[in-house]
Design a protein around this motif. Structure first.
Motif, PDB file in Angstrom:
ATOM      1  N   LYS A 107      13.363  -3.210  -1.448  1.00 55.48           N
ATOM      2  CA  LYS A 107      12.733  -1.895  -1.628  1.00 55.48           C
ATOM      3  C   LYS A 107      13.701  -0.862  -2.211  1.00 55.48           C
ATOM      4  O   LYS A 107      13.699   0.308  -1.840  1.00 55.48           O
ATOM      5  CB  LYS A 107      12.177  -1.366  -0.296  1.00 55.48           C
TER       6      LYS A 107
ATOM      7  N   ASP B  82       0.826  -1.201   0.000  1.00 55.81           N
ATOM      8  CA  ASP B  82       0.000   0.000   0.000  1.00 55.81           C
ATOM      9  C   ASP B  82       0.864   1.256   0.000  1.00 55.81           C
ATOM     10  O   ASP B  82       0.490   2.270   0.560  1.00 55.81           O
ATOM     11  CB  ASP B  82      -0.914  -0.015   1.239  1.00 55.81           C
ATOM     12  N   ASN B  83       2.042   1.180  -0.638  1.00 57.43           N
ATOM     13  CA  ASN B  83       2.966   2.309  -0.623  1.00 57.43           C
ATOM     14  C   ASN B  83       3.004   3.005  -1.976  1.00 57.43           C
ATOM     15  O   ASN B  83       2.748   2.405  -3.014  1.00 57.43           O
ATOM     16  CB  ASN B  83       4.380   1.841  -0.268  1.00 57.43           C
TER      17      ASN B  83
ATOM     18  N   MET C 118       7.619   8.680  -2.821  1.00 53.32           N
ATOM     19  CA  MET C 118       7.634  10.092  -2.437  1.00 53.32           C
ATOM     20  C   MET C 118       8.954  10.779  -2.761  1.00 53.32           C
ATOM     21  O   MET C 118       9.033  12.009  -2.749  1.00 53.32           O
ATOM     22  CB  MET C 118       7.348  10.222  -0.935  1.00 53.32           C
TER      23      MET C 118
ATOM     24  N   GLN D 152      12.085   6.749  -0.798  1.00 51.22           N
ATOM     25  CA  GLN D 152      11.223   7.218   0.283  1.00 51.22           C
ATOM     26  C   GLN D 152       9.769   6.994  -0.152  1.00 51.22           C
ATOM     27  O   GLN D 152       9.369   7.444  -1.226  1.00 51.22           O
ATOM     28  CB  GLN D 152      11.474   8.698   0.564  1.00 51.22           C
ATOM     29  N   THR D 153       9.016   6.304   0.675  1.00 54.72           N
ATOM     30  CA  THR D 153       7.625   5.974   0.327  1.00 54.72           C
ATOM     31  C   THR D 153       6.691   6.340   1.475  1.00 54.72           C
ATOM     32  O   THR D 153       7.129   6.620   2.600  1.00 54.72           O
ATOM     33  CB  THR D 153       7.475   4.476   0.019  1.00 54.72           C
ATOM     34  N   LYS D 154       5.403   6.334   1.169  1.00 55.99           N
ATOM     35  CA  LYS D 154       4.376   6.485   2.201  1.00 55.99           C
ATOM     36  C   LYS D 154       3.130   5.746   1.744  1.00 55.99           C
ATOM     37  O   LYS D 154       3.013   5.321   0.580  1.00 55.99           O
ATOM     38  CB  LYS D 154       4.089   7.950   2.469  1.00 55.99           C
ATOM     39  N   ARG D 155       2.186   5.596   2.650  1.00 54.00           N
ATOM     40  CA  ARG D 155       0.958   4.850   2.338  1.00 54.00           C
ATOM     41  C   ARG D 155       0.099   5.629   1.335  1.00 54.00           C
ATOM     42  O   ARG D 155       0.046   6.870   1.350  1.00 54.00           O
ATOM     43  CB  ARG D 155       0.154   4.584   3.610  1.00 54.00           C
ATOM     44  N   LYS D 156      -0.554   4.847   0.484  1.00 54.51           N
ATOM     45  CA  LYS D 156      -1.466   5.451  -0.493  1.00 54.51           C
ATOM     46  C   LYS D 156      -2.689   6.028   0.205  1.00 54.51           C
ATOM     47  O   LYS D 156      -3.123   5.554   1.251  1.00 54.51           O
ATOM     48  CB  LYS D 156      -1.923   4.391  -1.512  1.00 54.51           C
TER      49      LYS D 156
ATOM     50  N   LYS E 214      15.955   9.000  -2.136  1.00 51.56           N
ATOM     51  CA  LYS E 214      16.704   9.445  -0.968  1.00 51.56           C
ATOM     52  C   LYS E 214      18.202   9.585  -1.243  1.00 51.56           C
ATOM     53  O   LYS E 214      18.815  10.573  -0.852  1.00 51.56           O
ATOM     54  CB  LYS E 214      16.477   8.468   0.190  1.00 51.56           C
TER      55      LYS E 214
END
Length: 402
Positions: A378, A142-143, A146, A394-398, A149
């Motif tokens: 990753k 669910d990433n 972003m 660098q990721t975050k949740r959708k 890095k």
């Protein structure tokens, strides 16, 4: 003709007279009687011949009259037949016009009903399609990306094109090194350290494939090497590295592999990728510098699970990768930096460029030969101007939208 027969009789008499006996024998009654009988027989036969000739002439004249009458009737029948055929053709044409007009009236009467029915069917199909895609992309990922890095150059070579990678699943530390855009030699390193330090033991294992690859879109997935078979427009090979034999093969439909997938990668026609959802293929659609097509592949059977036409164009593109089912396409001007991700495609519709920050890579002098995401660690594995690079992400949740 009768005059000719009379002349023939006189000539016959004169001819026979030439054979009469001399005068001294003319008084012989028997001879005279005999000659008289022969003349009578000849006259009778000539009469029969004359009658037969007259009968033949009369029959021939009657036959000629009959033939002339029959020919006249045939001409009459032919004219009547042509007229009847012409009338029939006119009636058929008139009937066809009436049928077309009635069909037009019928379609006009049901036009609104048909449009409503078509719209309802389309809505149902769209709902079923979305449900099927959600079922297909239901992995626990669910990433969304972003940012990039950091950059780490792990090795330098003189080869401008190639690919390198680890297996996307499992725990194997092996690193696979594929030099060039057309080759059949795979170098297998025991781990990252032996790959980075050439003098470290053990030495890499040299694997000679029975087929050559095309481009730099190869991936290792579940111990198998997947690549675009050189010399074919759209054939994907599943290669067993342990057995050193072709395990399976498939052909991508829809004109895949007939044009470059990325403008700044002049040898790659089909780019394979792996993410948390499995195996993918990226290729160009029809037309020069057309839109990219994203295809989901079932790796065990090599069946095509689904295909999407994306809005991302191959013009000015140099590479792409998938992360959690989302396609990120890297672009650069004239093949040089800066390298930006300016097109993102999510089959589920939850991620778009508007919802992402400015995504760019550290400036490099040349375009990337390959950029592949490894879902196990990753990270991005890349090849740029002979340098083997790792990009940390660098990721975050959708953010899900109903």
């Amino acid at each position: 003709m009768m005059m000719a027969l009379g002349g023939a009789s006189a000539f016959l008499v004169l001819f026979l007279a030439a054979f009469l006996p001399p005068p001294q024998c003319a008084q012989d009654p028997a001879m005279v009687h005999y000659i008289h009988q022969r003349f009578q027989v000849l006259e009778q036969r000539l009469e029969k011949c004359t009658q037969a000739t007259r009968a033949y002439i009369q029959e021939f004249q009657e036959f000629s009259k009959n033939i002339s009458a029959m020919l006249g009737r045939c001409l009459t029948y032919t004219s009547e037949y042509k007229s009847a055929v012409g009338n029939l053709a006119t009636r058929v044409e008139r009937a066809q016009r009436e049928i077309d007009y009635l069909e037009y009236l019928r379609e006009s009467d049901v036009c609104v009903e048909s449009e409503d029915k078509t719209l309802a069917e389309k809505l149902v199909e769209d709902a079923e399609e979305k449900k099927r895609v959600r079922t297909l992309l239901n992995a626990s990922c669910d990433n969304m990306l972003m940012g990039i890095k950091s950059l780490k150059i792990v090795k330098k070579t003189v080869d401008t094109d190639g690919s390198w990678m680890k297996d996307a699943v499992g725990s194997s530390p092996k690193v696979y090194f594929l030099i060039g855009s057309r080759n059949n030699t795979v170098w297998e390193f025991a781990n990252m350290r032996t790959f980075v330090e050439d003098s470290t033991k053990p030495a890499p294992r040299k694997l000679i494939l029975t087929l050559s690859w095309q481009g730099t879109g190869q991936v290792i997935y579940k111990g198998f090497l997947f690549f675009h078979n050189q010399g074919t427009p759209n054939e994907i090979i599943k290669y067993n590295l342990q057995k050193r034999a072709v395990e399976d093969r498939m052909w991508l439909p829809g004109g895949a592999g007939r044009s470059l997938v990325y403008q700044h990668s002049p040898s790659t026609y089909i780019d394979l990728a792996v993410d948390e959802h499995g195996l993918w293929a990226i290729h160009s659609g029809p037309g020069f510098h057309g839109h990219l097509v994203l295809t989901k592949i079932e790796p065990d059977s090599l069946g095509m699970e689904h295909s999407w036409d994306t809005p991302c164009r191959s013009h000015d593109a140099e590479a792409s990768f998938l992360l959690c089912g989302v396609l990120y396409v890297v672009y650069s001007t004239s093949g040089h930096g800066p390298h930006h991700i300016t097109c993102v495609y999510d089959p589920l519709g939850t991620v778009s460029e508007e919802r992402l920050p400015n995504l760019f890579f550290p400036r490099r002098q040349r375009s990337h030969s390959m950029i592949h995401y490894n879902p196990r660690d990753k990270q991005l594995y890349a090849w740029n101007d002979g340098n083997q690079i790792i990009y940390k992400l660098q990721t975050k949740r959708k953010l899900h939208m109903e």
